[in-house]
Design a protein around this motif. Structure first.
Motif, PDB file in Angstrom:
ATOM      1  N   ARG A 182       0.835  -1.204   0.000  1.00  0.00           N
ATOM      2  CA  ARG A 182       0.000   0.000   0.000  1.00  0.00           C
ATOM      3  C   ARG A 182       0.869   1.253   0.000  1.00  0.00           C
ATOM      4  O   ARG A 182       0.543   2.241  -0.648  1.00  0.00           O
ATOM      5  CB  ARG A 182      -0.913  -0.008   1.218  1.00  0.00           C
ATOM      6  CG  ARG A 182      -1.852   1.156   1.248  1.00  0.00           C
ATOM      7  CD  ARG A 182      -2.785   1.049   2.417  1.00  0.00           C
ATOM      8  NE  ARG A 182      -3.707   2.159   2.416  1.00  0.00           N
ATOM      9  CZ  ARG A 182      -4.286   2.640   3.479  1.00  0.00           C
ATOM     10  NH1 ARG A 182      -4.052   2.089   4.649  1.00  0.00           N
ATOM     11  NH2 ARG A 182      -5.106   3.648   3.389  1.00  0.00           N
ATOM     12  N   GLY A 183       1.982   1.222   0.701  1.00  0.00           N
ATOM     13  CA  GLY A 183       2.895   2.365   0.722  1.00  0.00           C
ATOM     14  C   GLY A 183       3.469   2.665  -0.647  1.00  0.00           C
ATOM     15  O   GLY A 183       3.587   3.824  -1.045  1.00  0.00           O
ATOM     16  N   PHE A 184       3.813   1.613  -1.395  1.00  0.00           N
ATOM     17  CA  PHE A 184       4.321   1.810  -2.754  1.00  0.00           C
ATOM     18  C   PHE A 184       3.252   2.417  -3.651  1.00  0.00           C
ATOM     19  O   PHE A 184       3.535   3.271  -4.483  1.00  0.00           O
ATOM     20  CB  PHE A 184       4.812   0.496  -3.357  1.00  0.00           C
ATOM     21  CG  PHE A 184       6.101   0.020  -2.769  1.00  0.00           C
ATOM     22  CD1 PHE A 184       7.242   0.789  -2.834  1.00  0.00           C
ATOM     23  CD2 PHE A 184       6.168  -1.204  -2.145  1.00  0.00           C
ATOM     24  CE1 PHE A 184       8.439   0.353  -2.287  1.00  0.00           C
ATOM     25  CE2 PHE A 184       7.352  -1.662  -1.590  1.00  0.00           C
ATOM     26  CZ  PHE A 184       8.485  -0.883  -1.670  1.00  0.00           C
ATOM     27  N   GLY A 185       2.021   1.967  -3.492  1.00  0.00           N
ATOM     28  CA  GLY A 185       0.922   2.515  -4.284  1.00  0.00           C
ATOM     29  C   GLY A 185       0.692   3.983  -3.978  1.00  0.00           C
ATOM     30  O   GLY A 185       0.485   4.795  -4.881  1.00  0.00           O
ATOM     31  N   THR A 186       0.744   4.336  -2.712  1.00  0.00           N
ATOM     32  CA  THR A 186       0.570   5.728  -2.313  1.00  0.00           C
ATOM     33  C   THR A 186       1.721   6.576  -2.835  1.00  0.00           C
ATOM     34  O   THR A 186       1.509   7.676  -3.350  1.00  0.00           O
ATOM     35  CB  THR A 186       0.489   5.842  -0.780  1.00  0.00           C
ATOM     36  OG1 THR A 186      -0.605   5.045  -0.324  1.00  0.00           O
ATOM     37  CG2 THR A 186       0.288   7.277  -0.347  1.00  0.00           C
ATOM     38  N   PHE A 187       2.928   6.040  -2.735  1.00  0.00           N
ATOM     39  CA  PHE A 187       4.103   6.758  -3.231  1.00  0.00           C
ATOM     40  C   PHE A 187       3.973   7.018  -4.726  1.00  0.00           C
ATOM     41  O   PHE A 187       4.237   8.117  -5.212  1.00  0.00           O
ATOM     42  CB  PHE A 187       5.357   5.937  -2.925  1.00  0.00           C
ATOM     43  CG  PHE A 187       6.633   6.605  -3.308  1.00  0.00           C
ATOM     44  CD1 PHE A 187       7.121   7.670  -2.573  1.00  0.00           C
ATOM     45  CD2 PHE A 187       7.361   6.158  -4.395  1.00  0.00           C
ATOM     46  CE1 PHE A 187       8.311   8.278  -2.917  1.00  0.00           C
ATOM     47  CE2 PHE A 187       8.548   6.764  -4.744  1.00  0.00           C
ATOM     48  CZ  PHE A 187       9.031   7.831  -4.012  1.00  0.00           C
ATOM     49  N   GLY A 188       3.528   6.016  -5.469  1.00  0.00           N
ATOM     50  CA  GLY A 188       3.335   6.171  -6.913  1.00  0.00           C
ATOM     51  C   GLY A 188       2.246   7.168  -7.247  1.00  0.00           C
ATOM     52  O   GLY A 188       2.381   7.982  -8.166  1.00  0.00           O
ATOM     53  N   MET A 189       1.153   7.125  -6.510  1.00  0.00           N
ATOM     54  CA  MET A 189       0.057   8.057  -6.761  1.00  0.00           C
ATOM     55  C   MET A 189       0.484   9.492  -6.497  1.00  0.00           C
ATOM     56  O   MET A 189       0.134  10.404  -7.258  1.00  0.00           O
ATOM     57  CB  MET A 189      -1.135   7.681  -5.869  1.00  0.00           C
ATOM     58  CG  MET A 189      -2.388   8.379  -6.227  1.00  0.00           C
ATOM     59  SD  MET A 189      -2.891   7.895  -7.877  1.00  0.00           S
ATOM     60  CE  MET A 189      -3.777   9.348  -8.347  1.00  0.00           C
ATOM     61  N   ILE A 190       1.262   9.702  -5.449  1.00  0.00           N
ATOM     62  CA  ILE A 190       1.745  11.053  -5.155  1.00  0.00           C
ATOM     63  C   ILE A 190       2.699  11.521  -6.259  1.00  0.00           C
ATOM     64  O   ILE A 190       2.644  12.668  -6.701  1.00  0.00           O
ATOM     65  CB  ILE A 190       2.415  11.090  -3.767  1.00  0.00           C
ATOM     66  CG1 ILE A 190       1.347  10.920  -2.687  1.00  0.00           C
ATOM     67  CG2 ILE A 190       3.190  12.382  -3.559  1.00  0.00           C
ATOM     68  CD1 ILE A 190       1.896  10.709  -1.307  1.00  0.00           C
ATOM     69  N   GLY A 191       3.549  10.628  -6.735  1.00  0.00           N
ATOM     70  CA  GLY A 191       4.458  10.971  -7.829  1.00  0.00           C
ATOM     71  C   GLY A 191       3.719  11.377  -9.093  1.00  0.00           C
ATOM     72  O   GLY A 191       4.040  12.387  -9.725  1.00  0.00           O
ATOM     73  N   TRP A 192       2.708  10.588  -9.460  1.00  0.00           N
ATOM     74  CA  TRP A 192       1.922  10.917 -10.653  1.00  0.00           C
ATOM     75  C   TRP A 192       1.127  12.199 -10.436  1.00  0.00           C
ATOM     76  O   TRP A 192       0.907  12.966 -11.386  1.00  0.00           O
ATOM     77  CB  TRP A 192       0.980   9.779 -11.022  1.00  0.00           C
ATOM     78  CG  TRP A 192       1.685   8.690 -11.759  1.00  0.00           C
ATOM     79  CD1 TRP A 192       1.997   7.452 -11.280  1.00  0.00           C
ATOM     80  CD2 TRP A 192       2.170   8.735 -13.097  1.00  0.00           C
ATOM     81  NE1 TRP A 192       2.663   6.736 -12.244  1.00  0.00           N
ATOM     82  CE2 TRP A 192       2.777   7.495 -13.367  1.00  0.00           C
ATOM     83  CE3 TRP A 192       2.168   9.711 -14.085  1.00  0.00           C
ATOM     84  CZ2 TRP A 192       3.362   7.207 -14.596  1.00  0.00           C
ATOM     85  CZ3 TRP A 192       2.747   9.415 -15.309  1.00  0.00           C
ATOM     86  CH2 TRP A 192       3.342   8.180 -15.556  1.00  0.00           C
ATOM     87  N   SER A 193       0.685  12.444  -9.216  1.00  0.00           N
ATOM     88  CA  SER A 193      -0.079  13.661  -8.927  1.00  0.00           C
ATOM     89  C   SER A 193       0.762  14.918  -9.147  1.00  0.00           C
ATOM     90  O   SER A 193       0.229  15.978  -9.450  1.00  0.00           O
ATOM     91  CB  SER A 193      -0.567  13.653  -7.476  1.00  0.00           C
ATOM     92  OG  SER A 193      -1.467  12.600  -7.264  1.00  0.00           O
ATOM     93  N   ILE A 194       2.046  14.798  -8.980  1.00  0.00           N
ATOM     94  CA  ILE A 194       2.937  15.940  -9.219  1.00  0.00           C
ATOM     95  C   ILE A 194       3.411  15.958 -10.673  1.00  0.00           C
ATOM     96  O   ILE A 194       3.463  17.009 -11.315  1.00  0.00           O
ATOM     97  CB  ILE A 194       4.133  15.911  -8.254  1.00  0.00           C
ATOM     98  CG1 ILE A 194       3.647  16.106  -6.820  1.00  0.00           C
ATOM     99  CG2 ILE A 194       5.170  16.970  -8.615  1.00  0.00           C
ATOM    100  CD1 ILE A 194       4.705  15.902  -5.772  1.00  0.00           C
ATOM    101  N   ALA A 195       3.719  14.795 -11.237  1.00  0.00           N
ATOM    102  CA  ALA A 195       4.298  14.727 -12.580  1.00  0.00           C
ATOM    103  C   ALA A 195       3.318  15.161 -13.671  1.00  0.00           C
ATOM    104  O   ALA A 195       3.697  15.898 -14.588  1.00  0.00           O
ATOM    105  CB  ALA A 195       4.791  13.309 -12.852  1.00  0.00           C
ATOM    106  N   VAL A 196       2.074  14.728 -13.589  1.00  0.00           N
ATOM    107  CA  VAL A 196       1.123  15.014 -14.668  1.00  0.00           C
ATOM    108  C   VAL A 196       0.854  16.519 -14.806  1.00  0.00           C
ATOM    109  O   VAL A 196       0.949  17.057 -15.909  1.00  0.00           O
ATOM    110  CB  VAL A 196      -0.171  14.191 -14.481  1.00  0.00           C
ATOM    111  CG1 VAL A 196      -1.260  14.652 -15.419  1.00  0.00           C
ATOM    112  CG2 VAL A 196       0.119  12.712 -14.682  1.00  0.00           C
TER     113      VAL A 196
END
Length: 98
Positions: free
Chosen positions: A32-46
């Motif tokens: 779940r931590g990896f998923g959250t980390f990825g979602m936060i990354g995409w939230s900034i990158a897009v």
């Protein structure tokens, strides 16, 4: 029954109770931590990349004395940071239910 049998019976009962509780309430997944980390990354990158692309287009269509690309790139970073902050707050509130 003697005292030793009573202790082993109670020990077996405690272990069974802990096993049942672990099955019923597994807790958060480590992934779940990896998923959250990825979602936060995409939230900034897009928004950042979207702002940069929009800025490149505006620099060609409506040139100004400043760089649309840099302005919208920074704007995308700010928007992405607010989106990521919202995700962090949301995920943090979900963990308070424990």
């Amino acid at each position: 029954m003697n005292e030793e049998d009573d202790r082993s019976t109670s020990e077996i009962g405690r272990r069974a109770g802990r096993m049942k509780q672990a099955r019923d309430n597994p807790g958060p997944s480590p992934l779940r931590g990896f998923g959250t980390f990825g979602m936060i990354g995409w939230s900034i990158a897009v928004p950042t990349v979207g702002g940069a692309l929009l800025g490149l287009w505006l620099d060609r269509v409506a040139p100004q004395g400043f760089s649309w690309t840099l302005a919208l790139l920074l704007g995308g970073v700010v928007v992405g940071a607010f989106i990521a902050w919202g995700w962090i707050v949301k995920e943090g509130n979900g963990n308070d239910r424990s």
